[in-house]
Design a protein around this motif. Structure first.
Motif, mmCIF file in Angstrom:
data_model
loop_
_atom_site.group_PDB
_atom_site.id
_atom_site.type_symbol
_atom_site.label_atom_id
_atom_site.label_comp_id
_atom_site.label_asym_id
_atom_site.label_seq_id
_atom_site.Cartn_x
_atom_site.Cartn_y
_atom_site.Cartn_z
ATOM 1 N N ALA A 195 33.189 20.684 1.489
ATOM 2 C CA ALA A 195 31.952 20.670 1.585
ATOM 3 C C ALA A 195 31.053 21.226 0.662
ATOM 4 N N VAL A 196 30.232 20.476 -0.126
ATOM 5 C CA VAL A 196 29.319 21.024 -1.416
ATOM 6 C C VAL A 196 27.987 20.770 -1.213
ATOM 7 N N ASP A 197 27.103 22.034 -0.824
ATOM 8 C CA ASP A 197 25.767 21.824 -0.590
ATOM 9 C C ASP A 197 24.980 21.728 -1.920
ATOM 10 N N ALA B 279 14.866 5.095 -2.197
ATOM 11 C CA ALA B 279 15.108 4.876 -3.641
ATOM 12 C C ALA B 279 14.901 6.261 -4.264
ATOM 13 N N LEU B 280 13.817 6.735 -4.041
ATOM 14 C CA LEU B 280 13.537 8.066 -4.614
ATOM 15 C C LEU B 280 14.337 9.323 -4.213
ATOM 16 N N SER B 281 14.804 9.255 -3.203
ATOM 17 C CA SER B 281 15.465 10.371 -2.720
ATOM 18 C C SER B 281 16.950 10.150 -3.004
ATOM 19 N N ALA B 282 17.670 9.037 -3.203
ATOM 20 C CA ALA B 282 18.892 8.732 -3.297
ATOM 21 C C ALA B 282 19.221 8.126 -4.743
ATOM 22 N N ALA B 283 18.195 8.151 -5.832
ATOM 23 C CA ALA B 283 18.295 7.768 -6.999
ATOM 24 C C ALA B 283 19.427 8.253 -7.926
ATOM 25 N N GLU B 284 19.443 9.590 -7.839
ATOM 26 C CA GLU B 284 20.289 10.564 -8.734
ATOM 27 C C GLU B 284 21.694 10.484 -8.227
ATOM 28 N N GLN B 285 21.651 10.221 -7.024
ATOM 29 C CA GLN B 285 23.080 10.226 -6.466
ATOM 30 C C GLN B 285 23.753 8.822 -6.989
ATOM 31 N N ASP C 230 19.926 16.659 -8.982
ATOM 32 C CA ASP C 230 20.354 17.116 -10.133
ATOM 33 C C ASP C 230 21.633 16.021 -10.485
ATOM 34 N N VAL C 231 21.422 15.184 -11.510
ATOM 35 C CA VAL C 231 22.593 14.421 -11.810
ATOM 36 C C VAL C 231 23.778 15.108 -12.203
ATOM 37 N N ALA C 232 23.532 16.046 -13.091
ATOM 38 C CA ALA C 232 24.754 16.507 -13.678
ATOM 39 C C ALA C 232 25.487 17.405 -12.571
ATOM 40 N N ALA C 233 25.096 18.009 -11.746
ATOM 41 C CA ALA C 233 25.456 18.824 -10.753
ATOM 42 C C ALA C 233 26.312 17.874 -9.804
ATOM 43 N N ILE C 234 25.782 16.607 -9.433
ATOM 44 C CA ILE C 234 26.600 15.671 -8.635
ATOM 45 C C ILE C 234 27.718 15.045 -9.387
ATOM 46 N N ALA C 235 27.453 14.727 -10.639
ATOM 47 C CA ALA C 235 28.536 14.122 -11.581
ATOM 48 C C ALA C 235 29.653 15.436 -11.516
ATOM 49 N N ALA C 236 29.409 16.615 -11.760
ATOM 50 C CA ALA C 236 30.401 17.692 -11.854
ATOM 51 C C ALA C 236 31.151 17.682 -10.513
ATOM 52 N N ALA C 237 30.487 17.602 -9.431
ATOM 53 C CA ALA C 237 31.158 18.021 -8.138
ATOM 54 C C ALA C 237 31.971 16.478 -7.998
ATOM 55 N N LEU C 238 31.666 15.189 -8.309
ATOM 56 C CA LEU C 238 32.308 14.274 -8.243
ATOM 57 C C LEU C 238 33.756 14.231 -9.167
ATOM 58 N N ALA C 239 33.543 14.708 -10.334
ATOM 59 C CA ALA C 239 34.631 14.875 -11.204
ATOM 60 C C ALA C 239 35.817 15.892 -10.655
ATOM 61 N N ALA C 240 35.067 17.103 -9.849
ATOM 62 C CA ALA C 240 36.135 18.138 -9.327
ATOM 63 C C ALA C 240 37.113 17.637 -8.515
ATOM 64 N N GLY C 241 36.562 16.767 -7.690
ATOM 65 C CA GLY C 241 37.551 16.311 -6.545
ATOM 66 C C GLY C 241 37.761 17.389 -5.659
ATOM 67 N N ALA C 242 38.760 17.151 -4.581
ATOM 68 C CA ALA C 242 39.145 18.224 -3.756
ATOM 69 C C ALA C 242 40.488 17.564 -3.151
ATOM 70 N N PRO C 243 41.058 18.444 -2.370
ATOM 71 C CA PRO C 243 42.504 17.985 -1.972
ATOM 72 C C PRO C 243 42.335 17.450 -0.640
ATOM 73 N N ARG C 244 41.239 17.611 0.155
ATOM 74 C CA ARG C 244 40.859 16.984 1.238
ATOM 75 C C ARG C 244 39.764 15.962 1.037
ATOM 76 N N PRO C 245 39.344 14.984 2.053
ATOM 77 C CA PRO C 245 38.047 14.389 2.030
ATOM 78 C C PRO C 245 36.894 15.395 1.498
ATOM 79 N N GLN C 246 36.004 14.640 0.621
ATOM 80 C CA GLN C 246 34.885 15.725 0.274
ATOM 81 C C GLN C 246 33.566 15.043 0.609
ATOM 82 N N VAL C 247 32.501 15.831 0.908
ATOM 83 C CA VAL C 247 31.275 15.560 1.246
ATOM 84 C C VAL C 247 30.440 16.428 0.306
ATOM 85 N N LEU C 248 29.464 15.745 -0.378
ATOM 86 C CA LEU C 248 28.299 16.367 -1.177
ATOM 87 C C LEU C 248 27.173 16.263 -0.410
#
Length: 249
Positions: free
Chosen positions: A177-179, A13-19, A184-202
């Motif tokens: 792939a985004v490392d 729960a602690l490691s995945a909460a922000e995701q 960082d909730v804002a960074a994860i949300a921004a990556a989710l919003a950006a999307g990609a032309p291929r499958p994406q892994v955060l």
């Protein structure tokens, strides 16, 4: 949820909460999109995120892990909230890729599938078969959130099997792939919003002790024992932090 029983999957729960906060709070559309929880013991984070966003009655959280409760400690096909939850590890990405391809074939091009997986699962061949499949079909509506907390039941992941370089491996299978900092909730949300032309892994770099300084350094990140005194100290720490954050609003 963990405190009444004195033990449980607090580290996950602690490691995945922000995701989960980023997905349920900023990206997921109920009734349209899908969430797949591959490691069933992570479902505690899904319950918490769903309660915060109104997808689950917060009062139901008190039944977590109790006999007869639908909020099982390890998620199954009966668990509420995620559209698909796996018990045995390593299977979630296969289901998610199937959902994404099925949506494309039936013209549901607006649907997104979010698959939560753990870094320990990268030791399983089925994950890479599914990754190869998704990359081949360029399933751009599929996003994986990989909780890289370096923790599994046998100890640190990197002491069991070398899985790095993680990003390069996913890229080799045709993924974007985004490392990033998984807390960082804002960074994860921004990556989710950006999307990609291929499958994406955060690739979310996280800690099973994040957010609770009161936990002892030797706390087992996979399955935390939380006696009453430690549970109360943890609750007091969280209340103080919420008060501090409220003071900034």
């Amino acid at each position: 949820m963990v405190a009444p029983q004195g033990f449980g999957y607090l580290g996950q729960a602690l490691s995945a909460a922000e995701q989960y906060a980023a997905v349920y709070g900023a990206a997921y559309r109920p009734g349209t999109d899908r969430v797949v929880c591959s490691p069933g013991h992570y479902v505690i984070a899904a319950y918490a995120g769903a309660a915060e966003t109104g997808l689950l009655d917060e009062a139901a959280l008190a039944s977590y892990g109790q006999n007869g409760s639908s909020l099982e400690a390890i998620g199954t096909e009966r668990s509420p909230v995620p559209e698909y939850t796996c018990g045995s590890l390593g299977q979630g990405l296969s289901a998610a890729a199937g959902f994404a391809l099925g949506d494309r074939m039936t013209g549901r091009d607006d649907v997104r599938t979010f698959a939560f997986i753990s870094d320990g699962e990268l030791q399983e061949g089925q994950v890479w078969e599914a990754a190869m499949f998704a990359g081949h079909h360029r399933l751009s509506r599929l996003t994986v959130l990989l909780d890289a907390n370096n923790s599994q039941v046998d100890g640190p992941v990197d002491s069991i099997t070398t899985i790095e370089p993680v990003a390069a491996k996913w890229q080799a299978f045709g993924w974007d792939a985004v490392d990033l900092d998984g807390h960082d909730v804002a960074a994860i949300a921004a990556a989710l919003a950006a999307g990609a032309p291929r499958p994406q892994v955060l690739i979310c770099r996280t800690s099973t002790r994040h957010g609770l300084a009161i936990l002892p350094p030797d706390a087992d990140g996979h399955f935390v024992k939380l006696p009453a005194d430690l549970a109360e100290a943890a609750a007091a720490e969280l209340r103080a932090e919420l008060g501090r954050l409220a003071g900034h609003d």
